[in-house]
Design a protein around this motif. Structure first.
Motif: not given
Length: 289
Positions: A213-230
């Motif tokens: 679950r911790r691994n998935r949370d970390a991955q979900d956080i990075l996916r959810g913060l894709r708005s920062l990529a641009a």
């Protein structure tokens, strides 16, 4: 998979219009991800091919720390000790806090609004206390909160004119996958207009048996913060996570990973390591004598 890994595409084949539409949607998603990777590669190659644009080297001292406060207000001296202010100061402080929500006593009131934090709130109190501990030469760059998870970025007045807040965002992974009791808070900065940095303060799932679950949370956080990529490297796509979008990324917080062993086993291992280190140091000293 682990955070930042490339996702494998699996196409679901079948019959009928619904299956065809699903296949087309997956192909479009795969095309967008491939285009994002090509955009990243193009930006990197352009940066390498233009060495004359590389600025003179500038040293910036960063301090990055995290504190689970257990919903209790810290004392001023506790903050000073934790920040190590009796030894030295840094140019930029990125301070992550978890379980940082508490009721203020009368001695701590009133507290003015600071940044996005409401007056007399835990966030305003913490920002005020940290700025007071650092001294009048420091300026607030950003304060972002999600429930009791907070990220505070502070810069010294000499570097503050060269620090630009590009963006900040939050991603919740807590109760029901949407609760803000767990998740990440992020801030993206540009330093001297040449180096982009992202700070991500996270609070991941607790308990010994929740590693997946911790691994998935970390991955979900990075996916959810894709708005920062641009807002990271120029020309990058919003379909990339921040680990590919900035020159430097700091992912920190109460990550809740634990040593999967009993207390006695851990203590024995630590003692054995200490004895081995002491023996090695003694042997080295004897060899030099």
């Amino acid at each position: 998979g682990e955070p930042g890994c490339v996702e494998e595409e699996s196409l679901i084949l079948g019959r009928g219009k619904a299956s065809l539409a699903a296949l087309q949607a997956q192909l479009r998603a795969a095309h967008l991800r491939a285009a994002a990777w090509l955009s990243t590669l193009r930006a990197m190659l352009e940066e390498i091919a233009a060495p004359e644009q590389v600025p003179a080297f500038v040293s910036v001292r960063l301090w990055v720390g995290t504190w689970n406060m257990g919903n209790a207000a810290p004392e001023p001296q506790e903050l000073r000790d934790w920040l190590g202010l009796d030894d030295t100061t840094h140019d930029i402080y990125a301070i992550g806090m978890q379980e940082a929500h508490f009721s203020l006593s009368s001695k701590n009131l009133p507290v003015p609004r600071i940044g996005s934090a409401a007056p007399n709130s835990s966030g305003a109190f913490l920002a005020s206390a940290i700025l007071a501990a650092l001294g009048p030469s420091f300026r607030l760059v950003d304060l972002r909160s999600m429930w009791a998870i907070r990220l505070l970025v502070v810069a010294h007045e000499e570097i503050e004119p060269n620090v630009e807040l590009l963006a900040s965002d939050v991603e919740a992974t807590g109760i029901g996958g949407v609760g803000g009791n767990k998740g990440g808070v992020a801030a993206a900065l540009s330093l001297h207009g040449t180096t982009n940095v992202a700070f991500i303060c996270a609070h991941l799932a607790a308990h010994q048996d929740m590693v997946r679950r911790r691994n998935r949370d970390a991955q979900d956080i990075l996916r959810g913060l894709r708005s920062l990529a641009a807002r990271g490297l120029p020309g990058l796509s919003k379909h990339l996570d921040p680990t590919l979008s900035f020159h430097h990324v700091f992912f920190f917080g109460d990550l809740n990973y634990r040593i999967d062993a009993g207390m006695e086993v851990v203590i024995d291992l630590l003692q054995a390591a200490a004895e081995a280190a002491a023996e090695a140091a003694a042997n080295e000293a004897a060899a030099e004598a």
